[in-house]
Design an enzyme around this catalytic site. Structure first.
Site, PDB file in Angstrom:
ATOM      1  N   CYS A 199      -2.071  -8.653   1.326  1.00 32.97           N
ATOM      2  CA  CYS A 199      -2.094  -7.431   1.914  1.00 32.97           C
ATOM      3  C   CYS A 199      -0.656  -7.679   3.092  1.00 32.97           C
ATOM      4  O   CYS A 199      -1.035  -8.830   4.041  1.00 32.97           O
ATOM      5  CB  CYS A 199      -3.404  -7.225   2.932  1.00 32.97           C
TER       6      CYS A 199
ATOM      7  N   CYS B  30       3.809  -2.928   0.404  1.00 31.07           N
ATOM      8  CA  CYS B  30       2.322  -2.718   0.505  1.00 31.07           C
ATOM      9  C   CYS B  30       1.717  -2.963  -0.889  1.00 31.07           C
ATOM     10  O   CYS B  30       2.262  -2.647  -1.710  1.00 31.07           O
ATOM     11  CB  CYS B  30       1.969  -1.275   0.794  1.00 31.07           C
TER      12      CYS B  30
END
Ligand code: DGL
Length: 283
Positions: free
Chosen positions: A70, A206
């Protein structure tokens, strides 16, 4: 022992897949913090707390290493946890554990330089600029981590980050391709307007965006190189394990998928990326 892979949701599956391909014998536990996703618009302190809770859960499940799959958690929480929480936690646990992020390998791939490299500070204006576009969450964009860390290493690479706040909720909610393509096109055009042209290269900063990488490729000029964050992370993890035999990745080829959210089959968009059924268990 196992390798833990953590994300706010399903995005980290893109990294998990590359890690599993690289280390097929290793045991993996994936944790999606879907009860608290998305992270991108949350205050930094909340992201730190949620990331620490996720890592703790994975260490309790037997992980020796946790990969933060992440960008938002890597940008905002990783350094804090490594400096202020892990040293004490290791003592409590009584075994070696560590947390690795995905921004260092991505920047190494984007610059073609090892992390230790420091750019010569040149004072004068750099004439030849390569432009890297980074699509990311609002949290990662606000952290300016890609701009700051790339500037330290490579001064002829200009970084422009584009926040794409709608995409993580859309991907988690199984949005349709047409709707996703419209949103991505809007973000690519917004970046183009800010730069004055399209970027020379791009990072899908992302991990959720890797699930819709084809939509990004279609919105960017044909042939724009897109740095593959999952592959860079897999390279980096493999090298790390060679240097650090104290972290045991396991040998049973185990695959466990946990969620803090609703257990059960993941949505259609995710399963079609995955190439088959994917069922998460309650964390
Ligand atoms: N996959 C996470 C990332 O790479 C998404 C964060 C979020 O939940 O907004 O940043």
């Amino acid at each position: 022992m196992t390798i833990g892979v953590f994300d706010s949701g399903v995005g980290g599956l893109s990294v998990h897949r590359a890690l599993v391909q690289r280390l097929p014998q290793a045991d993996f536990v994936y944790l999606a913090d879907q009860a608290n996703a998305p992270y991108g618009g949350r205050p930094g302190e909340e992201i730190v707390d949620l990331t620490r809770a996720g890592c703790e859960r994975l260490f309790e499940a037997g992980a020796s290493l946790v990969v933060l799959a992440c960008n938002t958690a890597s940008a905002i929480a990783l350094r804090r946890l490594q400096q202020t929480w892990l040293p004490g936690y290791r003592k409590t646990l009584g075994r070696p554990v560590n947390i690795l992020g995905i921004i260092v390998p991505t920047i190494e791939a984007a610059t073609g330089l090892p992390w230790e490299h420091e750019a010569e500070r040149r004072g004068d204006k750099v004439e030849q600029l390569d432009v890297l576009g980074v699509f990311s969450t609002q949290g990662t964009t606000n952290s300016r981590v890609y701009e700051i860390e790339i500037d330290k290493r490579k001064q002829d690479l200009a970084v422009f980050s584009q926040p794409c706040p709608d995409l993580v909720p859309m991907i988690e909610a199984d949005a349709g391709v047409v709707e996703l393509a419209k949103a991505v096109e809007g973000y690519v055009q917004a970046l183009k307007t800010r730069i004055g042209r399209y970027p020379d290269r791009a990072v899908l900063g992302c991990t959720h965006y890797e699930i819709i990488a084809d939509i990004f490729r279609a919105a960017l000029p044909a042939g724009t190189p897109v740095i593959h964050q999952p592959a860079s992370t897999a390279d980096s993890l493999e090298r790390y394990l060679e240097r650090h035999p104290e972290y045991d990745p396991g040998t049973g080829g185990g695959r466990v998928f946990l969620t803090t959210g609703q257990p059960g089959p993941q949505n259609g968009l995710v399963q079609s990326f995955w190439g088959g059924p994917l069922v998460f268990e309650k964390a």
